[in-house]
Design a protein around this motif. Structure first.
Motif, short mmCIF file in Angstrom:
data_model
loop_
_atom_site.label_atom_id
_atom_site.label_comp_id
_atom_site.label_asym_id
_atom_site.label_seq_id
_atom_site.Cartn_x
_atom_site.Cartn_y
_atom_site.Cartn_z
N LEU A 51 30.44 17.60 94.84
CA LEU A 51 29.69 17.61 96.09
C LEU A 51 29.06 18.99 96.20
N PRO A 52 27.78 19.08 95.90
CA PRO A 52 27.12 20.38 96.03
C PRO A 52 26.91 20.68 97.51
N ILE A 53 26.80 21.78 97.99
CA ILE A 53 26.75 23.09 97.41
C ILE A 53 27.92 23.88 98.02
N PRO A 54 28.89 24.30 97.21
CA PRO A 54 30.02 25.04 97.80
C PRO A 54 29.53 26.33 98.46
N SER A 55 30.22 26.75 99.49
CA SER A 55 29.80 27.94 100.23
C SER A 55 29.98 29.23 99.44
N VAL A 56 30.81 29.21 98.43
CA VAL A 56 30.97 30.31 97.48
C VAL A 56 30.99 29.70 96.09
N SER A 57 30.36 30.37 95.14
CA SER A 57 30.31 29.88 93.76
C SER A 57 31.71 29.61 93.22
N LEU A 58 31.85 28.51 92.50
CA LEU A 58 33.15 28.13 91.95
C LEU A 58 33.72 29.19 91.02
N GLU A 64 37.86 29.66 97.37
CA GLU A 64 39.06 28.92 97.75
C GLU A 64 38.62 27.80 98.69
N LEU A 65 39.50 26.89 98.99
CA LEU A 65 39.14 25.76 99.86
C LEU A 65 39.48 26.05 101.32
N ASP A 66 39.04 27.19 101.80
CA ASP A 66 39.28 27.60 103.17
C ASP A 66 37.95 27.96 103.83
N MET A 67 37.49 27.12 104.69
CA MET A 67 36.32 27.31 105.53
C MET A 67 35.10 27.84 104.77
N TRP A 68 34.71 29.09 104.96
CA TRP A 68 33.50 29.65 104.34
C TRP A 68 33.76 30.20 102.95
N ARG A 69 34.89 29.98 102.36
CA ARG A 69 35.22 30.50 101.03
C ARG A 69 35.03 29.48 99.91
N ASP A 127 40.28 16.83 106.56
CA ASP A 127 41.27 17.23 107.56
C ASP A 127 42.48 17.94 106.95
N LYS A 128 42.54 18.02 105.63
CA LYS A 128 43.62 18.73 104.95
C LYS A 128 43.18 20.09 104.41
N LEU A 129 41.89 20.42 104.55
CA LEU A 129 41.40 21.72 104.11
C LEU A 129 41.79 22.78 105.13
N LEU A 130 41.93 24.01 104.66
CA LEU A 130 42.29 25.11 105.55
C LEU A 130 41.09 25.55 106.38
N ARG A 131 41.40 26.09 107.53
CA ARG A 131 40.39 26.70 108.39
C ARG A 131 40.96 28.01 108.89
N LYS A 132 40.54 29.08 108.25
CA LYS A 132 41.02 30.43 108.57
C LYS A 132 42.53 30.54 108.33
N GLY A 133 43.01 29.92 107.26
CA GLY A 133 44.44 29.92 106.97
C GLY A 133 45.04 31.30 106.83
#
Length: 166
Positions: A51-58, A64-69, A127-133
Protein backbone atom coordinates in the motif's frame (compact mmCIF):
# COMPACT_ATOMS: atom_id res chain seq x y z
CA UNK A 1 16.31 13.15 -6.79
CA UNK A 2 14.50 13.77 -3.51
CA UNK A 3 13.34 16.71 -1.40
CA UNK A 4 14.15 16.68 2.31
CA UNK A 5 12.75 18.68 5.20
CA UNK A 6 15.01 21.10 7.03
CA UNK A 7 15.17 22.76 10.40
CA UNK A 8 14.20 26.41 10.76
CA UNK A 9 17.93 27.18 10.65
CA UNK A 10 18.20 25.45 7.26
CA UNK A 11 19.91 22.22 8.31
CA UNK A 12 18.72 19.31 6.19
CA UNK A 13 16.89 16.53 8.04
CA UNK A 14 18.14 13.29 6.47
CA UNK A 15 14.89 11.36 6.72
CA UNK A 16 13.23 10.24 3.51
CA UNK A 17 9.68 11.27 4.38
CA UNK A 18 6.50 11.50 2.33
CA UNK A 19 6.69 15.29 2.56
CA UNK A 20 9.53 15.03 0.03
CA UNK A 21 6.93 14.39 -2.67
CA UNK A 22 4.74 17.43 -1.96
CA UNK A 23 6.73 19.62 -4.39
CA UNK A 24 5.08 17.52 -7.13
CA UNK A 25 1.68 18.74 -5.93
CA UNK A 26 3.01 22.30 -5.75
CA UNK A 27 4.25 22.01 -9.33
CA UNK A 28 7.74 23.26 -8.52
CA UNK A 29 9.77 20.19 -9.51
CA UNK A 30 11.82 20.34 -12.72
CA UNK A 31 10.60 17.58 -15.05
CA UNK A 32 14.01 15.89 -15.05
CA UNK A 33 13.91 15.63 -11.27
CA UNK A 34 10.30 14.38 -11.25
CA UNK A 35 11.47 11.23 -13.05
CA UNK A 36 14.02 10.60 -10.30
CA UNK A 37 11.34 11.13 -7.64
CA UNK A 38 9.05 8.64 -9.38
CA UNK A 39 11.79 6.01 -9.09
CA UNK A 40 11.61 6.40 -5.29
CA UNK A 41 7.83 5.88 -5.45
CA UNK A 42 8.19 2.72 -7.52
CA UNK A 43 11.05 1.21 -5.49
CA UNK A 44 9.65 -1.56 -3.26
CA UNK A 45 12.47 -0.97 -0.75
CA UNK A 46 11.56 2.71 -0.37
CA UNK A 47 8.03 3.96 -1.03
CA UNK A 48 6.60 1.30 -3.37
CA UNK A 49 5.11 -0.81 -0.60
CA UNK A 50 2.04 -3.04 -0.98
CA UNK A 51 0.00 0.00 0.00
CA UNK A 52 1.90 3.04 -1.20
CA UNK A 53 3.00 5.61 0.05
CA UNK A 54 4.50 5.06 3.53
CA UNK A 55 5.07 8.26 5.48
CA UNK A 56 8.75 7.34 5.88
CA UNK A 57 10.80 5.31 3.40
CA UNK A 58 10.91 1.61 4.25
CA UNK A 59 14.73 1.69 4.12
CA UNK A 60 15.06 4.65 6.49
CA UNK A 61 16.34 3.88 10.00
CA UNK A 62 13.42 5.80 11.52
CA UNK A 63 10.72 3.70 9.78
CA UNK A 64 8.23 2.02 12.11
CA UNK A 65 4.48 1.39 12.16
CA UNK A 66 3.72 4.29 14.49
CA UNK A 67 1.70 7.21 13.13
CA UNK A 68 3.99 9.48 11.03
CA UNK A 69 6.94 7.05 11.11
CA UNK A 70 5.68 4.72 8.37
CA UNK A 71 1.91 4.23 8.03
CA UNK A 72 0.07 5.45 4.93
CA UNK A 73 -2.03 8.63 5.11
CA UNK A 74 -4.77 9.20 2.53
CA UNK A 75 -4.36 12.97 2.46
CA UNK A 76 -0.75 12.69 1.28
CA UNK A 77 -1.58 9.94 -1.21
CA UNK A 78 -4.25 12.12 -2.78
CA UNK A 79 -2.04 15.20 -3.08
CA UNK A 80 0.81 13.18 -4.54
CA UNK A 81 -1.55 11.53 -7.03
CA UNK A 82 -2.66 14.98 -8.20
CA UNK A 83 0.97 16.03 -8.61
CA UNK A 84 1.84 12.86 -10.52
CA UNK A 85 -1.03 13.46 -12.93
CA UNK A 86 0.19 17.02 -13.60
CA UNK A 87 3.67 15.68 -14.36
CA UNK A 88 2.32 13.06 -16.75
CA UNK A 89 2.55 10.00 -14.48
CA UNK A 90 -1.16 9.19 -14.69
CA UNK A 91 -0.75 5.41 -14.64
CA UNK A 92 1.26 5.53 -11.41
CA UNK A 93 -1.19 8.00 -9.84
CA UNK A 94 -4.19 5.82 -10.70
CA UNK A 95 -2.39 2.71 -9.42
CA UNK A 96 -1.70 4.40 -6.07
CA UNK A 97 -5.32 5.60 -5.87
CA UNK A 98 -6.69 2.10 -6.68
CA UNK A 99 -4.51 0.43 -4.05
CA UNK A 100 -5.48 3.05 -1.48
CA UNK A 101 -9.20 2.70 -2.20
CA UNK A 102 -8.97 -1.09 -2.09
CA UNK A 103 -7.25 -1.07 1.32
CA UNK A 104 -9.68 1.45 2.83
CA UNK A 105 -12.61 -0.63 1.60
CA UNK A 106 -11.08 -3.87 2.89
CA UNK A 107 -10.74 -2.54 6.42
CA UNK A 108 -14.07 -0.73 6.28
CA UNK A 109 -15.83 -4.00 5.43
CA UNK A 110 -13.88 -5.80 8.17
CA UNK A 111 -14.00 -3.17 10.95
CA UNK A 112 -16.87 -0.89 9.91
CA UNK A 113 -14.86 2.32 10.02
CA UNK A 114 -12.44 4.49 8.06
CA UNK A 115 -9.15 4.95 9.87
CA UNK A 116 -6.67 7.74 10.30
CA UNK A 117 -3.82 5.77 8.64
CA UNK A 118 -3.00 2.31 7.27
CA UNK A 119 -0.29 -0.35 7.30
CA UNK A 120 1.90 -0.04 4.17
CA UNK A 121 2.35 -3.83 4.18
CA UNK A 122 -1.43 -4.53 4.21
CA UNK A 123 -1.00 -6.90 7.15
CA UNK A 124 -1.92 -5.18 10.42
CA UNK A 125 -5.42 -3.88 11.05
CA UNK A 126 -5.27 -0.09 11.34
CA UNK A 127 -6.78 -0.25 14.82
CA UNK A 128 -3.74 -2.27 15.96
CA UNK A 129 -1.14 0.25 14.73
CA UNK A 130 0.55 2.50 17.26
CA UNK A 131 -0.27 6.17 17.61
CA UNK A 132 2.46 8.03 19.44
CA UNK A 133 3.42 4.83 21.27
CA UNK A 134 6.77 6.24 22.36
CA UNK A 135 4.95 8.96 24.34
CA UNK A 136 3.17 6.49 26.59
CA UNK A 137 4.34 6.58 30.18
CA UNK A 138 3.60 2.90 30.82
CA UNK A 139 5.07 1.54 27.56
CA UNK A 140 1.66 0.93 25.99
CA UNK A 141 0.02 2.86 23.16
CA UNK A 142 -0.52 6.57 23.84
CA UNK A 143 -3.89 6.39 22.14
CA UNK A 144 -5.10 4.14 19.34
CA UNK A 145 -5.54 5.28 15.74
CA UNK A 146 -8.63 7.42 15.34
CA UNK A 147 -11.69 5.75 13.83
CA UNK A 148 -14.26 7.43 11.57
CA UNK A 149 -11.59 9.90 10.54
CA UNK A 150 -13.12 12.69 8.47
CA UNK A 151 -10.20 13.70 6.26
CA UNK A 152 -9.54 10.05 5.43
CA UNK A 153 -13.18 9.67 4.42
CA UNK A 154 -12.99 12.85 2.33
CA UNK A 155 -9.78 11.70 0.63
CA UNK A 156 -11.34 8.30 -0.08
CA UNK A 157 -14.22 10.06 -1.88
CA UNK A 158 -11.80 12.34 -3.72
CA UNK A 159 -9.76 9.34 -4.93
CA UNK A 160 -12.88 7.56 -6.12
CA UNK A 161 -13.80 10.71 -8.05
CA UNK A 162 -10.26 10.95 -9.40
CA UNK A 163 -10.50 7.43 -10.82
CA UNK A 164 -13.84 8.35 -12.34
CA UNK A 165 -12.03 10.98 -14.43
CA UNK A 166 -9.57 8.40 -15.73
Amino acid sequence: GFYYDSTIEGTRINVKAISGFTPLFAGVVPYVQSARMVQHLKDEKKFGSSLPIPSVSLDDASFELDMWRGPVWLNYNYLICLGLIEYGYKELAFDIAKKTIREVERWYLDRGTIFEYYDPFCVTSPDKLLRKGRLSLDGGPYVGPIKDFNWSAAMYIAMVELLGKK
